[in-house]
Write a protein that holds these residues in place. Structure first.
Motif, PDB file in Angstrom:
ATOM      1  N   ASN A 178      35.046  42.383  11.682  1.00 49.21           N
ATOM      2  CA  ASN A 178      34.980  42.419  13.143  1.00 49.21           C
ATOM      3  C   ASN A 178      36.329  42.806  13.734  1.00 49.21           C
ATOM      4  O   ASN A 178      37.346  42.165  13.462  1.00 49.21           O
ATOM      5  CB  ASN A 178      34.553  41.065  13.706  1.00 49.21           C
ATOM      6  CG  ASN A 178      34.323  41.146  15.210  1.00 49.21           C
ATOM      7  OD1 ASN A 178      33.631  42.027  15.691  1.00 49.21           O
ATOM      8  ND2 ASN A 178      34.927  40.228  15.955  1.00 49.21           N
ATOM      9  N   ALA A 179      36.336  43.866  14.511  1.00 49.13           N
ATOM     10  CA  ALA A 179      37.558  44.340  15.165  1.00 49.13           C
ATOM     11  C   ALA A 179      37.532  43.942  16.633  1.00 49.13           C
ATOM     12  O   ALA A 179      36.468  43.857  17.258  1.00 49.13           O
ATOM     13  CB  ALA A 179      37.673  45.856  15.036  1.00 49.13           C
ATOM     14  N   LEU A 180      38.699  43.700  17.182  1.00 44.67           N
ATOM     15  CA  LEU A 180      38.856  43.408  18.617  1.00 44.67           C
ATOM     16  C   LEU A 180      39.342  44.689  19.272  1.00 44.67           C
ATOM     17  O   LEU A 180      40.481  45.109  19.052  1.00 44.67           O
ATOM     18  CB  LEU A 180      39.850  42.263  18.811  1.00 44.67           C
ATOM     19  CG  LEU A 180      39.471  40.965  18.102  1.00 44.67           C
ATOM     20  CD1 LEU A 180      40.630  39.975  18.133  1.00 44.67           C
ATOM     21  CD2 LEU A 180      38.228  40.347  18.729  1.00 44.67           C
ATOM     22  N   THR A 181      38.489  45.339  20.019  1.00 41.01           N
ATOM     23  CA  THR A 181      38.804  46.676  20.513  1.00 41.01           C
ATOM     24  C   THR A 181      39.131  46.672  21.991  1.00 41.01           C
ATOM     25  O   THR A 181      38.727  45.785  22.743  1.00 41.01           O
ATOM     26  CB  THR A 181      37.648  47.654  20.230  1.00 41.01           C
ATOM     27  OG1 THR A 181      36.425  47.090  20.691  1.00 41.01           O
ATOM     28  CG2 THR A 181      37.544  47.937  18.746  1.00 41.01           C
ATOM     29  N   TYR A 182      39.823  47.726  22.373  1.00 38.66           N
ATOM     30  CA  TYR A 182      40.457  47.820  23.683  1.00 38.66           C
ATOM     31  C   TYR A 182      39.825  48.943  24.497  1.00 38.66           C
ATOM     32  O   TYR A 182      39.529  50.019  23.967  1.00 38.66           O
ATOM     33  CB  TYR A 182      41.951  48.077  23.452  1.00 38.66           C
ATOM     34  CG  TYR A 182      42.790  48.233  24.684  1.00 38.66           C
ATOM     35  CD1 TYR A 182      42.903  47.199  25.606  1.00 38.66           C
ATOM     36  CD2 TYR A 182      43.500  49.408  24.904  1.00 38.66           C
ATOM     37  CE1 TYR A 182      43.697  47.342  26.728  1.00 38.66           C
ATOM     38  CE2 TYR A 182      44.291  49.555  26.026  1.00 38.66           C
ATOM     39  CZ  TYR A 182      44.385  48.520  26.932  1.00 38.66           C
ATOM     40  OH  TYR A 182      45.161  48.662  28.050  1.00 38.66           O
ATOM     41  N   LEU A 183      39.606  48.676  25.774  1.00 40.24           N
ATOM     42  CA  LEU A 183      39.077  49.664  26.709  1.00 40.24           C
ATOM     43  C   LEU A 183      40.153  50.050  27.701  1.00 40.24           C
ATOM     44  O   LEU A 183      40.851  49.187  28.231  1.00 40.24           O
ATOM     45  CB  LEU A 183      37.894  49.076  27.492  1.00 40.24           C
ATOM     46  CG  LEU A 183      36.566  48.871  26.757  1.00 40.24           C
ATOM     47  CD1 LEU A 183      35.765  47.794  27.465  1.00 40.24           C
ATOM     48  CD2 LEU A 183      35.778  50.167  26.728  1.00 40.24           C
ATOM     49  N   LEU A 184      40.303  51.346  27.956  1.00 41.81           N
ATOM     50  CA  LEU A 184      41.244  51.813  28.967  1.00 41.81           C
ATOM     51  C   LEU A 184      40.605  52.948  29.744  1.00 41.81           C
ATOM     52  O   LEU A 184      40.233  53.969  29.161  1.00 41.81           O
ATOM     53  CB  LEU A 184      42.558  52.282  28.324  1.00 41.81           C
ATOM     54  CG  LEU A 184      43.644  52.746  29.289  1.00 41.81           C
ATOM     55  CD1 LEU A 184      44.078  51.605  30.206  1.00 41.81           C
ATOM     56  CD2 LEU A 184      44.857  53.284  28.535  1.00 41.81           C
ATOM     57  N   ALA A 234      43.009  42.619  15.283  1.00 40.97           N
ATOM     58  CA  ALA A 234      43.500  43.384  16.434  1.00 40.97           C
ATOM     59  C   ALA A 234      44.483  44.441  15.965  1.00 40.97           C
ATOM     60  O   ALA A 234      45.223  44.237  14.997  1.00 40.97           O
ATOM     61  CB  ALA A 234      44.161  42.457  17.451  1.00 40.97           C
ATOM     62  N   ASN A 235      44.493  45.554  16.668  1.00 39.10           N
ATOM     63  CA  ASN A 235      45.422  46.648  16.407  1.00 39.10           C
ATOM     64  C   ASN A 235      46.428  46.658  17.555  1.00 39.10           C
ATOM     65  O   ASN A 235      46.165  47.189  18.626  1.00 39.10           O
ATOM     66  CB  ASN A 235      44.646  47.967  16.351  1.00 39.10           C
ATOM     67  CG  ASN A 235      45.502  49.134  15.910  1.00 39.10           C
ATOM     68  OD1 ASN A 235      46.610  48.961  15.426  1.00 39.10           O
ATOM     69  ND2 ASN A 235      44.986  50.339  16.086  1.00 39.10           N
TER      70      ASN A 235
END
Length: 303
Positions: free
Chosen positions: A189-195, A239-240
């Motif tokens: 499971n990755a924690l992904t980012y929205l921009l 997280a990245n």
């Protein structure tokens, strides 16, 4: 006698590649910039720009003279700073834009200490992951991640060697196991980012000159980088993140590096401002304070 204003307009027009943009930046009409350049050309007896209706470029003589003009302006600015009285150095209001995670968890203490050392100064701090427009938004300086290749504003490097790293909490690793290869990330499971509506779910890692791009999957996404940081600490996934954002957590054991033998994307941190006139004593001192905070953290980056 060369006019200081003409020199300034020449340097900015050369950087921006446009008389009209230089005029807008200075609050002048385009004709005033054109007249300033003509005065310089008459006094120097050379052509500084090759102009047409579609393009503007420096002549060979203009390219030769540009660094000398820039040096003259920088020398004058340095002299003015030397003769300012210390009690007048840092006062007024300084408006700062800073990414949410970096600002709240790393730089807020720098801003607080800076304000205490300069009690005549007021700070207006804007925490946001949206890209700040330093020409339109009400800010004096902005701290920004990423490679800056726009010559229309001033950019000073704060942490040029900063990179992204993969991190997860010890609890998450204990429950799920650490990935052994970049491809294993697809099963975690990755924690992904929205921009601005774009989901950043393709992560890039490099090792020995070989580049790996991985499509990750996530059950939680956010447009706030600090939220991603908090979720990683809470054991929700991988997280990245920028090394500067998580360095202290890694050092103190709250987060652990995932695939540390791979390098993440290069994300240098810079301080930007609209033009050189914005580099007041207060701004330069703040820049020094932020660099001083970041330097030892960058040295801890895992090789």
């Amino acid at each position: 006698m060369l006019r200081l204003e003409d020199l300034t307009l020449f340097v900015r027009a050369a950087a921006l590649g446009s008389f009209s943009v230089a005029a807008r930046e200075a609050g002048f009409a385009p004709a005033q910039v054109s007249a300033a350049i003509k005065r310089l050309e008459t006094q120097l007896n050379i052509r500084l720009f090759a102009r047409s209706t579609r393009s503007l470029r420096l002549t060979p003589e203009g390219e030769t003279w540009l660094p000398y003009a820039t040096q003259m302006l920088e020398t004058l600015q340095a002299g003015l700073q030397k003769i300012q009285a210390p009690e007048d150095e840092v006062r007024g209001t300084l408006q700062i834009a800073v990414p949410s995670d970096l600002g709240r968890n790393l730089l807020l203490s720098v801003f607080q200490d800076f304000r205490r050392r300069h009690p005549a100064l007021r700070l207006r701090i804007l925490f946001s992951d949206n890209l700040t427009d330093v020409f339109k938004d009400p800010v004096d300086v902005a701290f920004r991640y990423g490679v800056i290749d726009d010559a229309s504003f001033i950019s000073l490097p704060v942490a040029a060697e900063n990179r992204r790293v993969l991190v997860a909490s010890p609890e998450w690793i204990s429950r799920n196991g650490a990935p052994k290869t970049p491809e294993d990330l697809q099963q975690k499971n990755a924690l992904t980012y929205l921009l601005r509506g774009r989901l950043y779910d393709r992560w890039t890692l490099s090792r020995d000159g070989q580049r790996h791009e991985v499509q990750v999957n996530s059950s939680i996404m956010s447009d706030d980088a600090e939220v991603i940081h908090r979720l990683a600490l809470a054991g929700e996934g991988i997280a990245n993140k920028s090394w500067l954002d998580v360095c202290e957590d890694v050092t103190e054991g709250r987060l652990r590096l995932i695939l540390p033998e791979y390098q993440g994307d290069w994300v240098p941190l810079n301080m930007i401002c609209p033009h050189r006139k914005q580099l007041s004593t207060g701004v330069r001192l703040l820049y020094d304070a932020v660099r001083e905070k970041c330097a030892p953290l960058i040295q801890k980056y895992p090789d």
